[in-house]
Design an enzyme around this catalytic site. Structure first.
Site, PDB file in Angstrom:
ATOM      1  CG  HIS A 184     -11.604   9.587  -9.797  1.00 14.28           C
ATOM      2  ND1 HIS A 184     -11.812  10.127 -11.046  1.00 14.28           N
ATOM      3  CD2 HIS A 184     -10.490   8.810  -9.908  1.00 14.28           C
ATOM      4  CE1 HIS A 184     -10.870   9.688 -11.876  1.00 14.28           C
ATOM      5  NE2 HIS A 184     -10.049   8.893 -11.196  1.00 14.28           N
ATOM      6  CD  GLU A 185      -8.334   7.276  -7.262  1.00 15.05           C
ATOM      7  OE1 GLU A 185      -8.154   6.103  -7.662  1.00 15.05           O
ATOM      8  OE2 GLU A 185      -7.926   8.276  -7.869  1.00 15.05           O
ATOM      9  CG  HIS A 241     -10.033   4.029 -10.899  1.00 14.34           C
ATOM     10  ND1 HIS A 241     -10.296   3.886 -12.238  1.00 14.34           N
ATOM     11  CD2 HIS A 241      -9.559   5.304 -10.736  1.00 14.34           C
ATOM     12  CE1 HIS A 241     -10.010   5.019 -12.867  1.00 14.34           C
ATOM     13  NE2 HIS A 241      -9.562   5.896 -11.972  1.00 14.34           N
TER      14      HIS A 241
END
Length: 434
Positions: A24-25, A28
């Site tokens: 997920h990170e 980003h």
């Protein structure tokens, strides 16, 4: 031995959880760097740092509590109206705003003026914030489709599981044949348990849902082709109208609802079946729809969670579970009396479901979730386009920091709900069996 296997299951789930957070990170991080935003930190977990390394301008690390993760981007919020970061106000709400704004400028270095998050165009900020949840969606889809098409899932098949002796309406108080009850059309036709139906009324049959629909739409005599003892045989059957459970359209039933439709009088056997790509896509759509409905229904689950946690109430099978509960389920999966391949498939489904939940949850347009920042970027884009259309001055970036009081309230609600789920997971957990 059981305890060891349970521990292995928990560890496997935690590894899957950490990978999902890191994945997920990474969404980003990669998009932020793509758009030239400086990212000083990339962390998996919260609390004390147990490992970290600097690579270029970014510190990569793992923290002690595996309940989330974050990247730190410079300039998440714009300066105040006067272009400065004010000292903390005595107003608690103003203090929240100013604390958030100050945190956005931590580690500001010379040259960062052009590398601030808020200075990027709204569509770029939207991509950066969407990339995290989108990575979870990608992982969920890949795992779900992979499991469905390779391992398969337990589903109703076109093989006959049992044949009813007599005609009884669905929902009857007893399943005992009344006196003089007629034989079912399936029994009269000579259908037996173990027969695999390959054709119905001249149409090839490969899945239970299609066979169920064909039977219910039937009127008059039909020919069934079945495989029995390695040979194909033709059977003649005449479906009758009967009160039956309402179909959900996919071979299942709607509990407590009945219709009058064609009836033969047999039940399908269940088995592990690999899904074709179209079948897997359809099933994936159902999973996503169910996930969305479960998210919407979360507030309605609070009373039952409270009763399960503090009043000894029964824990529903569809009750929300947290990380602790999911890890416990992961431990149970490894000890299930099923083939090893199905244990792997079930564990993968658990990880995929977690990723789908992360995607849906983070898409909520509320701060501090990713969806809240996305909503801010979209609103800024609308404001600027409207100003341009009506020949008004550019309103500038939308100050998401002003919504921090709301974000703290939302975060407080999430924390309370998480604690409630945690207590329920510990004292009255959801169990796969027993």
């Amino acid at each position: 031995m059981t305890m060891l296997m349970t521990l292995i299951g928990v560890v496997v789930f935690v590894v899957g959880l950490l990978f999902s957070i890191a994945w997920h990170e990474l969404g980003h991080l990669s998009t932020a760097k793509l758009f030239g935003i400086r990212v000083p930190q990339y962390m998996v977990g919260f609390g004390p740092t147990i490992f970290s390394r600097h690579r270029g301008e970014t510190e990569y690390g793992i923290k002690a509590i595996p309940l989330g993760g974050y990247i730190r981007m410079i300039g998440m919020f714009p300066p105040g109206d006067d272009g400065k970061i004010r000292k903390r106000s005595t107003s608690p709400f103003r203090g929240m705003i100013e604390d958030a704004r100050a945190a956005a400028y931590e580690e500001l270095q010379p040259g960062d003026e052009k590398r601030l998050f808020y200075t990027r165009k709204p569509w770029k900020r939207l991509i950066v914030m969407f990339a995290g949840p989108f990575m979870n969606l990608i992982l969920a889809v890949v795992i779900f489709l992979g499991v469905l098409m390779t391992f398969g899932i337990n589903t109703q098949t076109t093989t006959v599981g049992s044949v009813s002796d007599c005609v009884i309406e669905a929902g009857a108080e007893t399943d005992t044949c009344p006196k003089n009850a007629p034989d079912t059309p399936a029994k009269a036709a000579g259908l037996r348990a173990g027969d695999k139906i390959v054709s119905y009324d001249g149409k090839p049959i490969t899945e239970w849902g299609a066979l169920q629909s064909s039977i219910r739409d039937s009127s008059g005599p039909v020919t069934l082709v079945v495989e029995r003892d390695g040979e194909r045989r033709e059977l003649q059957a005449t479906p009758i109208e009967n009160k039956v459970a309402k179909s959900d359209g996919d071979g299942g039933y709607v509990e407590g609802e009945y219709v009058t439709a064609g009836f033969l009088g047999f039940a399908p056997a269940s088995g592990i079946q690999q899904q074709s790509f179209p079948q897997a896509v359809d099933r994936m759509g159902e999973i996503m729809e169910n996930g969305f409905e479960a998210l919407i229904a979360l507030p309605s689950k609070v009373p039952d969670l409270w009763n399960a946690a503090f009043a000894g109430g029964e824990r529903a099978d569809d009750s929300p579970v947290g990380v602790v509960g999911a890890a416990r389920v992961g431990g149970e999966i490894v000890t299930l009396d099923i083939p090893p391949s199905q244990r792997v498939a079930t564990m993968l489904f658990l990880v995929a479901g977690f990723n789908l939940s992360l995607f849906l949850f983070n898409m909520l347009p509320l701060l501090p979730l990713d969806g809240g920042h996305m909503a801010g970027a979209l609103w800024e884009s609308v404001r600027r386009r409207a100003a341009k259309l009506f020949r008004r001055p550019d309103p500038g970036p939308f100050d998401v920091a002003k919504l921090m009081p709301v974000a703290y309230v939302v975060a407080g609600v999430f924390v309370c709900f998480t604690l409630l789920v945690l207590v329920a997971d510990v004292v009255n957990p959801v169990r796969l069996a027993g």
